[in-house]
Design an enzyme around this catalytic site. Structure first.
Site, PDB file in Angstrom:
ATOM      1  N   THR A  75     -31.454  -5.737  20.091  1.00 55.56           N
ATOM      2  CA  THR A  75     -31.689  -6.130  21.340  1.00 55.56           C
ATOM      3  C   THR A  75     -32.522  -5.015  22.194  1.00 55.56           C
ATOM      4  O   THR A  75     -32.596  -3.835  21.655  1.00 55.56           O
ATOM      5  CB  THR A  75     -30.497  -6.567  22.352  1.00 55.56           C
ATOM      6  OG1 THR A  75     -31.097  -7.370  23.568  1.00 55.56           O
ATOM      7  CG2 THR A  75     -29.875  -5.381  22.727  1.00 55.56           C
ATOM      8  N   HIS A  77     -33.169  -2.929  26.247  1.00 54.26           N
ATOM      9  CA  HIS A  77     -32.622  -2.617  27.335  1.00 54.26           C
ATOM     10  C   HIS A  77     -33.520  -1.882  28.118  1.00 54.26           C
ATOM     11  O   HIS A  77     -34.433  -1.160  27.482  1.00 54.26           O
ATOM     12  CB  HIS A  77     -31.422  -1.619  27.448  1.00 54.26           C
ATOM     13  CG  HIS A  77     -30.025  -2.168  26.655  1.00 54.26           C
ATOM     14  ND1 HIS A  77     -29.561  -3.229  27.072  1.00 54.26           N
ATOM     15  CD2 HIS A  77     -29.448  -1.860  25.771  1.00 54.26           C
ATOM     16  CE1 HIS A  77     -28.688  -3.690  26.255  1.00 54.26           C
ATOM     17  NE2 HIS A  77     -28.298  -2.726  25.539  1.00 54.26           N
ATOM     18  N   CYS A 168     -31.911 -10.455  18.683  1.00 58.09           N
ATOM     19  CA  CYS A 168     -30.390 -10.818  18.375  1.00 58.09           C
ATOM     20  C   CYS A 168     -30.665 -11.650  16.841  1.00 58.09           C
ATOM     21  O   CYS A 168     -29.841 -12.349  16.457  1.00 58.09           O
ATOM     22  CB  CYS A 168     -29.816 -11.811  19.270  1.00 58.09           C
ATOM     23  SG  CYS A 168     -29.609 -10.962  20.821  1.00 58.09           S
TER      24      CYS A 168
END
Length: 215
Positions: A75, A77, A168
């Protein structure tokens, strides 16, 4: 019902020091240590979970990739994303892992509903979705009956880096964010609403803001 849930507001911090600190916290906490939730924004970083596969990193470019010990796959961030790390004694709370994930999803769904946004969870793909586009990701690790890692909610951010990965592990998964559905929003207000929902869904009575660093 447990008493007071403590929150640490970390502002913007690099990923790796926070990850190392939550590992230390979890490894060193005793059976009576209070639970904490850390709220943070990270500079741009990709994190690859334990189930991650290299082929899901398409073109990371200049964004660093960190191999981490949470469940799940890759993922992203970045600034404008609200990350909450749940440092909970789940054994003491009486939660199973699936129960905790469901509580986190309900927390996010109700937060989004407070902005007039309808979101859902998917039984086969943890996270929260709006019309098939993912707005929040979840990833946990349980060690000695205690959780760390947590959730990431896309609030008002640059979504382009998600196109450099299969988020994901799902090729072509569309990503979205709260600002695309709720107009003008204040990041601090989203954080405050998330805190309230976490207190509710983790069965705590009240909350407090913790001071001091995480070193």
């Amino acid at each position: 019902m447990p008493g007071t849930l403590g929150f640490r507001e970390l502002g913007q911090m690099a990923y790796e020091p926070v990850w190392q600190a939550m590992q230390r916290f979890t490894n060193e906490r005793g059976t009576t240590a209070p639970d904490e939730i850390w709220l943070v924004e990270h500079p741009p970083v990709f994190t690859q979970g334990q189930a991650g596969k290299a082929e899901h990193l398409l073109l990371p470019g200049d964004i660093p990739v960190v191999q981490v010990d949470r469940g799940g796959q890759v993922t992203y961030h970045g600034p404008g994303q609200l990350v909450a790390y749940l440092l909970l004694d789940v054994r003491r709370l009486g939660f199973g892992v699936r129960d905790l994930v469901s509580r986190m999803e309900r927390c996010l769904i109700e937060l989004l509903a407070s902005y007039g946004v309808t979101a859902v969870a998917k039984p086969d793909a943890p996270g929260v979705y709006i019309d098939g586009a993912k707005i929040a990701s979840l990833g946990l690790r349980i060690r000695h009956g205690c959780s760390f890692h947590g959730l990431a909610l896309n609030v008002d951010m640059n979504l382009e880096p998600f196109r450099r990965i299969n988020p994901c592990g799902y090729a072509g998964l569309a990503m979205t964010q709260l600002s695309e559905h709720a107009g003008s929003i204040e990041f601090a207000e989203v954080s405050a609403r998330l805190r309230a929902q976490l207190v509710k869904h983790l069965d705590y009575a009240e909350q407090t803001t913790l001071t001091g660093g995480i070193d």
